[in-house]
Design a protein around this motif. Structure first.
Motif, mmCIF file in Angstrom:
data_model
loop_
_atom_site.group_PDB
_atom_site.id
_atom_site.type_symbol
_atom_site.label_atom_id
_atom_site.label_comp_id
_atom_site.label_asym_id
_atom_site.label_seq_id
_atom_site.Cartn_x
_atom_site.Cartn_y
_atom_site.Cartn_z
ATOM 1 N N ASN A 74 50.637 52.731 25.756
ATOM 2 C CA ASN A 74 49.796 53.253 26.842
ATOM 3 C C ASN A 74 48.632 52.317 27.163
ATOM 4 N N GLU A 75 47.971 51.792 26.131
ATOM 5 C CA GLU A 75 46.842 50.878 26.365
ATOM 6 C C GLU A 75 47.297 49.606 27.082
ATOM 7 N N THR A 76 48.440 49.058 26.658
ATOM 8 C CA THR A 76 48.952 47.844 27.282
ATOM 9 C C THR A 76 49.355 48.099 28.728
ATOM 10 N N PHE A 77 50.089 49.181 28.950
ATOM 11 C CA PHE A 77 50.547 49.495 30.301
ATOM 12 C C PHE A 77 49.365 49.782 31.223
ATOM 13 N N ASP A 78 48.400 50.577 30.743
ATOM 14 C CA ASP A 78 47.240 50.902 31.583
ATOM 15 C C ASP A 78 46.413 49.653 31.892
ATOM 16 N N GLY A 79 46.247 48.785 30.893
ATOM 17 C CA GLY A 79 45.487 47.561 31.115
ATOM 18 C C GLY A 79 46.139 46.641 32.120
ATOM 19 N N LEU A 80 47.453 46.481 32.021
ATOM 20 C CA LEU A 80 48.166 45.619 32.974
ATOM 21 C C LEU A 80 48.256 46.262 34.347
ATOM 22 N N SER A 81 48.370 47.582 34.399
ATOM 23 C CA SER A 81 48.447 48.269 35.697
ATOM 24 C C SER A 81 47.143 48.167 36.463
ATOM 25 N N ASN A 97 57.775 44.447 35.853
ATOM 26 C CA ASN A 97 58.012 44.139 34.433
ATOM 27 C C ASN A 97 56.980 44.750 33.496
ATOM 28 N N LEU A 98 56.030 45.506 34.001
ATOM 29 C CA LEU A 98 54.939 46.002 33.165
ATOM 30 C C LEU A 98 55.426 46.943 32.068
ATOM 31 N N ALA A 102 54.945 46.219 28.085
ATOM 32 C CA ALA A 102 54.236 47.186 27.247
ATOM 33 C C ALA A 102 55.137 47.670 26.106
ATOM 34 N N ARG A 103 56.414 47.896 26.408
ATOM 35 C CA ARG A 103 57.364 48.350 25.385
ATOM 36 C C ARG A 103 57.542 47.289 24.306
ATOM 37 N N GLU A 104 57.667 46.035 24.723
ATOM 38 C CA GLU A 104 57.815 44.954 23.744
ATOM 39 C C GLU A 104 56.576 44.796 22.883
ATOM 40 N N SER A 105 55.410 44.920 23.486
ATOM 41 C CA SER A 105 54.173 44.758 22.701
ATOM 42 C C SER A 105 53.982 45.900 21.717
ATOM 43 N N ALA A 106 54.397 47.099 22.080
ATOM 44 C CA ALA A 106 54.171 48.256 21.202
ATOM 45 C C ALA A 106 55.230 48.371 20.127
ATOM 46 N N TYR A 107 56.478 48.284 20.484
ATOM 47 C CA TYR A 107 57.545 48.598 19.529
ATOM 48 C C TYR A 107 58.038 47.396 18.741
#
Length: 111
Positions: A74-81, A97-98, A102-107
């Motif tokens: 969520n933090e990665t996706f919100d920051g990039l969005s 690609n966001l 975000a999925r790659e950075s988190a999981y």
């Protein structure tokens, strides 16, 4: 190794069938060399994770890991969005690609 219903492993003892005297005589040493250097050993390993407490702890640890992963996503996706299309282009990213990023950075980061 057998595991009974209570979750603890059965102790296994294996010995070579060579009759020995102490101190070993020459015949004992010859007998050992003829039959191979088999020694006695003791295996006392217990089955981990087989009791209810271990399983419950593993479930809670798994839940905590998933919560941390989702928070990172969520933090990665919100920051990039929040970035403009121009800022994303400067980074070499596209808005489509966001979610993947975000999925790659988190999981992938927690494995």
């Amino acid at each position: 190794m057998q595991k009974p219903h209570n979750g603890f492993a059965v102790m296994t003892i294996v010995c070579a069938n060579i009759r020995r005297t102490y101190p070993p005589s020459k015949t004992d040493k010859q007998q050992i060399q003829e039959r191979g250097a088999t020694m006695a050993y003791l295996n006392t390993s217990a089955a981990q994770g087989s009791t209810f407490g271990f399983r419950a702890a593993a479930i809670f640890q798994n839940i905590a890991t998933r919560i941390r992963q989702r928070r990172i996503y969520n933090e990665t996706f919100d920051g990039l969005s929040a970035l403009s299309n121009r800022d994303l282009a400067d980074l070499g990213l596209h808005r489509c690609n966001l979610r993947q990023i975000a999925r790659e950075s988190a999981y992938n980061a927690t494995h």
